[in-house]
Design an enzyme around this catalytic site. Structure first.
Site, mmCIF file in Angstrom:
data_model
loop_
_atom_site.group_PDB
_atom_site.id
_atom_site.type_symbol
_atom_site.label_atom_id
_atom_site.label_comp_id
_atom_site.label_asym_id
_atom_site.label_seq_id
_atom_site.Cartn_x
_atom_site.Cartn_y
_atom_site.Cartn_z
ATOM 1 N N SER A 116 0.810 -1.215 0.000
ATOM 2 C CA SER A 116 0.000 0.000 0.000
ATOM 3 C C SER A 116 0.842 1.264 0.000
ATOM 4 O O SER A 116 1.542 1.568 -0.957
ATOM 5 C CB SER A 116 -0.966 -0.022 1.189
ATOM 6 O OG SER A 116 -1.869 1.053 1.132
ATOM 7 N N HIS A 117 0.797 2.017 1.083
ATOM 8 C CA HIS A 117 1.451 3.321 1.177
ATOM 9 C C HIS A 117 2.852 3.214 1.772
ATOM 10 O O HIS A 117 3.495 4.238 2.017
ATOM 11 C CB HIS A 117 0.606 4.249 2.045
ATOM 12 C CG HIS A 117 0.298 3.661 3.396
ATOM 13 N ND1 HIS A 117 -0.488 2.543 3.542
ATOM 14 C CD2 HIS A 117 0.665 4.020 4.642
ATOM 15 C CE1 HIS A 117 -0.590 2.244 4.833
ATOM 16 N NE2 HIS A 117 0.107 3.122 5.511
ATOM 17 N N ASP A 288 -1.805 6.648 -3.336
ATOM 18 C CA ASP A 288 -0.746 5.837 -2.749
ATOM 19 C C ASP A 288 -0.272 4.778 -3.735
ATOM 20 O O ASP A 288 -0.689 4.744 -4.894
ATOM 21 C CB ASP A 288 -1.211 5.212 -1.427
ATOM 22 C CG ASP A 288 -2.298 4.170 -1.622
ATOM 23 O OD1 ASP A 288 -2.974 4.189 -2.661
ATOM 24 O OD2 ASP A 288 -2.488 3.334 -0.712
ATOM 25 N N ASP A 290 -0.759 1.556 -4.231
ATOM 26 C CA ASP A 290 -1.663 0.607 -4.875
ATOM 27 C C ASP A 290 -2.980 1.227 -5.318
ATOM 28 O O ASP A 290 -3.863 0.527 -5.806
ATOM 29 C CB ASP A 290 -1.929 -0.595 -3.968
ATOM 30 C CG ASP A 290 -2.730 -0.246 -2.725
ATOM 31 O OD1 ASP A 290 -2.551 0.870 -2.202
ATOM 32 O OD2 ASP A 290 -3.522 -1.088 -2.263
ATOM 33 N N ASP A 292 -5.514 2.836 -3.711
ATOM 34 C CA ASP A 292 -6.776 2.867 -2.973
ATOM 35 C C ASP A 292 -6.930 4.114 -2.106
ATOM 36 O O ASP A 292 -8.042 4.469 -1.727
ATOM 37 C CB ASP A 292 -6.986 1.594 -2.150
ATOM 38 C CG ASP A 292 -5.897 1.323 -1.133
ATOM 39 O OD1 ASP A 292 -4.917 2.089 -1.079
ATOM 40 O OD2 ASP A 292 -6.016 0.324 -0.401
ATOM 41 N N ARG A 293 -5.852 4.813 -1.809
ATOM 42 C CA ARG A 293 -5.934 6.027 -0.999
ATOM 43 C C ARG A 293 -5.825 7.265 -1.884
ATOM 44 O O ARG A 293 -5.250 7.224 -2.965
ATOM 45 C CB ARG A 293 -4.826 6.044 0.061
ATOM 46 C CG ARG A 293 -4.904 4.891 1.023
ATOM 47 C CD ARG A 293 -3.798 4.948 2.060
ATOM 48 N NE ARG A 293 -3.821 3.748 2.883
ATOM 49 C CZ ARG A 293 -3.627 3.735 4.198
ATOM 50 N NH1 ARG A 293 -3.383 4.865 4.854
ATOM 51 N NH2 ARG A 293 -3.653 2.609 4.865
ATOM 52 N N LYS A 389 -11.477 0.645 -0.856
ATOM 53 C CA LYS A 389 -11.404 2.081 -1.079
ATOM 54 C C LYS A 389 -10.803 2.326 -2.452
ATOM 55 O O LYS A 389 -10.103 1.472 -2.979
ATOM 56 C CB LYS A 389 -10.606 2.769 0.025
ATOM 57 C CG LYS A 389 -9.285 2.134 0.405
ATOM 58 C CD LYS A 389 -8.712 2.839 1.627
ATOM 59 C CE LYS A 389 -7.445 2.154 2.151
ATOM 60 N NZ LYS A 389 -7.735 1.023 3.023
#
Length: 560
Positions: A116-117, A288, A290, A292-293, A389
């Site tokens: 992710s982030h 981010d 991937d 999703d954010r 998300k």
């Protein structure tokens, strides 16, 4: 020629317990002998009899080790009875795209390769998580099953000689021990873009972005931060909506994100903030690793908190064709997220749910038809179009609101606050702290705030006084399946509605990350400076938690 299945002996590794979004460790951990194999074998076995003849989706954020892991998963899946894999080209798929593909193809699930982030590169982080057939992250019962298997594993299955070039789109079929096995390498972007076209009015948005409808093009600065969203950003904002090439930056996915920390906040997206602060753009956005954010900022870098972003989108859902067609159900937020959306839900007569941190907790509510929009303060916003998300979805939602209202982002927020009041909100992150002192801090604080004498206490700072109304370690009973999640974060709620929340994050790859959340509601004084408005409560939170004493930190790593 039929390919044979090899049984490989192995032994368990400690610590392969998935967190809120899968297993995240340093690359050097995942590349140990049999480490990735053990964990993927456990994911496959956890699916039980449903795995035989199934379809799975595989893809990730393009970080270091992503392509190699995807190719390994192909060989493991073939050996374990999977019938078909949909693999993103070069192993790349955004997390929202994986969720969409699972749902559109009625797949058993998907293996997502992402941290992710978290930073990428050979010295940094990698991660693997499993998404179930609804497209959402595996629930606790499933991840607990995965973990149990990792503690007992003695062997994994592999088709060692299965070779496939996942850099080329196409379909390849194999015979594995007498059974058919198909790998379809797919365009990473196509399905997701079609999905967005079904949700938003791209023709109307194109007229708005190009200036055809207003006489003035929308000036955007969209920063993919060298993460997975780059290709999606180019196809949607440039090719479909007609934005100029200068509107998008950092759109090439890189294994180390080009040295950027792919976390879309005011600290790590500083280049975006500084650029938009000059006043030349109407909207800035970052994603981010991937996808999703998201972070949204307006002209001159006017910051939209994720809590406010969720509330504003909730208020203007009629601006999005998807909701015009499918209706508006309830709203939800994670417990640490400020309660701005609660006020919108109350005004609209909709259910509002408060759930633990982790997107998987929204899935049951969506599947039961009780939830259509949700968000987390950690820059996550999404709807029931998928079960993750979705950063690009959130930006398209904001552009839809701007088109619908004819207003800029700052004016939209000020109008919103004039109706609902304002939740001043901040989060302090203390990253990679020593785990044992952090656990001691949480235990000490929990004992103090759950003492019956704590309720009714008053704390003063900066000329403000707060009286404790209630305090607990948050627990959640799912209204659909009645499952219970306990110890989800320490909460102190004051009589004026202000809150202090503290929890340890499950998304880091090493040490402990302490997150401190401060939420203060003001009905009238809505145009104050957040840092000034929140300082008294921040000082009180540090006093109650004794955070500097336990962590040795005098300042957070990140403030959002």
């Amino acid at each position: 020629m039929s390919l044979s299945v090899e049984i490989v002996a192995t032994t368990p590794y400690e610590g392969q317990k998935p967190g809120t979004s899968g297993l995240r460790k340093k690359v050097k951990v995942f590349t140990q002998a049999n480490y990735t194999e053990n964990f993927v074998q456990a994911i496959l076995e956890a699916n039980g009899a449903a795995l035989a003849g199934s379809t799975l989706v595989v893809g990730g954020d393009g970080r270091y080790y992503c392509k190699e892991a995807a190719e390994l998963i192909v060989r493991l899946s073939a050996a374990n009875g999977v019938s078909k894999l949909l693999v993103g080209q070069n192993g790349i798929l955004s997390t929202p795209a994986v969720s969409s593909l699972i749902r559109h193809n009625k797949a058993l699930g998907g293996i997502v390769l992402t941290a992710s982030h978290n930073p990428g590169g050979p010295e940094n982080d990698f991660g693997i998580k499993f998404n179930c057939e609804n497209g959402g992250p595996a629930p606790d019962a499933f991840t607990n099953h995965i973990y149990k298997i990792t503690t007992e594993i003695k062997q994994y299955k592999l088709v060692r000689n299965l070779q496939i070039d996942i850099s080329k789109v196409g379909v390849t079929s194999f015979d594995v021990a007498g059974k058919p096995f198909t790998v379809e390498v797919i365009d990473s972007v196509a399905n997701y873009v079609r999905h967005m076209e079904e949700i938003f009015d791209f023709a109307k948005l194109k007229d708005f972005v190009s200036g055809k409808a207003t006489g003035k093009p929308l000036k955007m600065r969209i920063d993919a931060m060298n993460g997975v969203t780059g290709s999606y950003v180019r196809e949607i904002f440039l090719n479909r909506l007609g934005a100029s090439e200068s509107s998008v930056v950092h759109t090439t996915p890189l294994p180390d994100f080009g040295g950027l920390h792919p976390d879309p906040n005011l600290t790590y997206a500083k280049d975006l903030v500084d650029t938009v602060a000059q006043g030349d753009y109407d909207i800035g956005a970052a994603f981010d690793g991937d996808g999703d954010r998201n972070m949204i900022i307006g002209s001159k870098a006017f910051f939209v908190t994720p809590s406010d972003s969720l509330a504003v989108i909730a208020h203007y859902l009629e601006a999005i064709p998807y909701f015009q067609k499918n209706g508006v159900q309830g709203f939800a937020r994670s417990m640490p997220t400020a309660s701005a959306v609660d006020l919108v839900g109350r005004k609209l007569g909709k259910e509002v749910f408060e759930v633990p941190t982790g997107w998987k907790y929204f899935g049951n509510l969506m599947d039961a038809g009780r939830l259509c929009l949700c968000g987390e303060e950690s820059f996550g916003t999404g709807s029931n179009h998928i079960r993750e998300k979705d950063g690009i979805w959130a930006v398209l939602a904001w552009i839809s609101v701007m088109q619908h209202t004819g207003k800029g982002i700052e004016d939209i927020l000020k109008q919103h606050w004039s109706v609902y009041g304002r939740n001043y909100f901040t989060r302090y992150d203390y990253e990679e702290c020593a785990s044992d002192p952090c656990n001691d801090m949480m235990n000490t604080m929990e004992k103090a705030i759950t003492d019956p004498a704590f309720v009714g206490k008053s704390y003063s700072s900066g000329g403000k006084t707060y009286k404790v109304k209630e305090a607990d370690n948050f627990s959640y009973t799912d209204p659909v399946d009645k499952s219970v999640a306990t110890k989800q974060g320490l909460r102190i709620v004051f009589e004026d509605g202000s809150r202090i929340v503290m929890r340890l994050s499950g998304t880091g790859s090493s040490g402990a990350t302490v997150r401190l959340y401060i939420d203060s509601y003001e009905k009238e004084n809505v145009l104050g400076q957040a840092s000034v408005m929140l300082k008294p409560l921040i000082d009180i939170a540090l006093e109650i938690s004794q955070l500097p004493k336990f962590t040795g930190r005098n300042a957070p790593t990140v403030i959002t």
